[in-house]
Scaffold this motif. Structure first.
Motif, PDB file in Angstrom:
ATOM      1  N   ILE A 159       0.840  -1.203   0.000  1.00 40.35           N
ATOM      2  CA  ILE A 159       0.000   0.000   0.000  1.00 40.35           C
ATOM      3  C   ILE A 159       0.879   1.259   0.000  1.00 40.35           C
ATOM      4  N   LEU A 160       1.890   1.284   0.876  1.00 37.74           N
ATOM      5  CA  LEU A 160       2.769   2.458   0.954  1.00 37.74           C
ATOM      6  C   LEU A 160       3.473   2.706  -0.380  1.00 37.74           C
ATOM      7  N   GLU A 161       3.900   1.620  -1.027  1.00 35.43           N
ATOM      8  CA  GLU A 161       4.590   1.778  -2.303  1.00 35.43           C
ATOM      9  C   GLU A 161       3.638   2.255  -3.380  1.00 35.43           C
ATOM     10  N   LYS A 162       2.456   1.663  -3.382  1.00 38.65           N
ATOM     11  CA  LYS A 162       1.473   2.018  -4.395  1.00 38.65           C
ATOM     12  C   LYS A 162       1.061   3.488  -4.287  1.00 38.65           C
ATOM     13  N   GLU A 163       0.976   3.980  -3.063  1.00 33.81           N
ATOM     14  CA  GLU A 163       0.582   5.380  -2.858  1.00 33.81           C
ATOM     15  C   GLU A 163       1.797   6.310  -2.876  1.00 33.81           C
TER      16      GLU A 163
END
Lengths: 170, 298
Positions: A159-163
């Motif tokens: 999630i952190l990478e995607k955002e």
């Protein structure tokens, strides 16, 4: 004599008149234009009561005037402690706590994330949680009859990478 | 009564007294907790910087409870409001749910179908067990002990999310549970003020000033045995940072800060060792001694 004689003036050319519309498009920012500047938010605010740097009424006024840079680069927007007192009391239902979340989200997208979040994102990315659970923690837990907890970081990391949150405040 | 238990980040690492006492009290009233497998952060810290990241983390947790076929119980008020807001938003807005699930799909985690009800443990105790049944279970009434309750913010706000189950300006549910133990819930000026914990990492001096204000008002009232709360962040502010607050106001505070299940457990006769009082930084020695001696005088 005017009390305001010494105050710096802000040239109109530096304002972004579309800023309030940009904010109104954000989740949480939709009702900003209803604000009639009564100041119930500021009068209710526990932060404002001890720190004059935070003034929700003033932040809203600055958004409506189009002071985009000043608002999004300010530390003030990060001083909201999201207690919702202003949001519960606002007679115009501006949704001020949600509005502050919207401004902080916008500031992050513009490259002005508050630096303290770098550390938080680092911890989340390493452990999937805000506190690492060490073997020592689990031993302490076992000793008093609590079940073990694991650090599961996979989902949080994706999630952190995607955002694009890792390193957002460079 | 079976519920999925989500203990969040802070409690299993830093508030074992809360977790332990909550599990014991739940057990005593026939509430069975099944721990959520591989729990990760509820998303709250990311709410400030990226709403979608927060919602995706919340959805991940909500989906796990949903897969278990259970309603979810939190002990932490921050997890409570974050997960409750996500649950309401994702169940009402199908487009949003689709967008957030698309993010979860990449992670290989279960998708969220939008049907998980979220409870704060205090609200669960109040609505499913009730003050009356709790007071009937009391074996050691805390008569004559004066507590100041701190309901905090994210137990019941935003009230739109929580459908005003309690009054956001003058909450009563936590006090009703305190009174069920036989103790008094006494009040101070501006009792419902926030602990200031939300900006501890942004501007500590301001955050401590907010917490100090309430601690000082409690001292000024006098005759208060402890503060009772139900959130690990509020606890960090009032108990963990109490030494800093003492520096701020320039006088000793020395106020025990207890978790609601600790005092309920005490009243219904759970062994003190199983309620984690030894893990409280400000020891509630006076209360425990008075109970041991049998409290009668008010």
């Amino acid at each position: 004599m005017s009390q305001n004689a010494d105050r710096p003036t802000l040239p109109i050319s530096k304002l972004d008149p579309s800023f309030k519309y940009q904010v109104a498009k954000e989740v949480g920012g939709e009702r900003i234009k209803s604000c009639f500047q009564c100041g119930t938010c500021t009068a209710s605010c526990p932060i404002r009561a001890v720190d004059e740097d935070y003034n929700p009424r003033k932040i809203i006024r600055m958004v409506i005037l189009g002071m985009k840079e000043e608002v999004l680069k300010s530390e003030a927007i990060w001083l909201c402690t999201y207690c919702y007192t202003c949001q519960e009391r606002c007679p115009q239902d501006v949704g001020i706590t949600d509005l502050m979340f919207a401004l902080k989200n916008m500031a992050t997208r513009e490259g002005h994330m508050h630096p303290s979040y770098n550390a938080q994102i680092g911890v989340l990315s390493n452990f999937g949680r805000m506190y690492e659970i060490t073997d020592f923690d689990n031993k302490k837990r076992e000793k008093i009859g609590l079940p073990p907890v694991s650090n599961s970081k996979e989902v949080v990391n994706v999630i952190l990478e995607k955002e694009e949150l890792k390193g957002a405040a460079q | 009564m079976k519920y999925a238990l989500f203990t969040g980040c802070t409690i299993p690492a830093r508030a074992l007294n809360y977790e332990l006492s909550a599990r014991k009290v739940a057990e005593a009233f026939g509430i069975e907790f099944i721990d959520i497998n591989e729990p990760s952060c509820c998303g709250m810290p990311m709410r400030n910087v990226n709403r979608d990241a927060c919602l995706a983390m919340s959805a991940n947790t909500l989906a796990k409870a949903s897969e278990m076929g259970l309603e979810l119980v939190t002990l932490c008020s921050a997890c409570n409001s974050t997960l409750s807001e996500a649950s309401v938003e994702l169940s009402h807005d199908r487009e949003l749910r689709k967008r957030i699930n698309a993010k979860l799909e990449v992670t290989g985690s279960g998708l969220y179908t939008g049907d998980t009800k979220v409870w704060h443990f205090t609200r669960l105790l109040h609505e499913k067990i009730g003050p009356e049944k709790i007071s009937q279970a009391v074996k050691r009434p805390l008569t004559g002990i004066n507590f100041v309750s701190h309901a905090g913010c994210h137990y019941l706000k935003p009230s739109e999310t929580f459908k005003r189950f309690d009054d956001p300006e003058a909450p009563t549910t936590l006090d009703a549970l305190i009174k069920a133990t036989g103790a008094n819930s006494v009040t101070i000026m501006n009792r419902n003020e926030c602990c200031g914990g939300g900006i501890l990492g942004i501007r500590e001096t301001t955050s401590i000033k907010v917490a100090s204000g309430k601690l000082q008002r409690i001292k000024a009232r006098g005759n208060v045995d402890a503060m009772v709360l139900h959130c690990p962040f509020c606890n960090i502010q009032y108990e963990g940072n109490q030494k800093k607050a003492e520096k701020e106001i320039g006088e000793p505070i020395d106020l025990p800060v207890l978790y609601l299940p600790q005092i309920i457990g005490l009243a219904i006769g759970i062994d003190e060792k199983d309620l984690g009082f030894n893990l409280n930084r400000v020891k509630p020695k006076t209360i425990l001694d008075r109970l041991a001696a049998g409290v009668k005088e008010a």
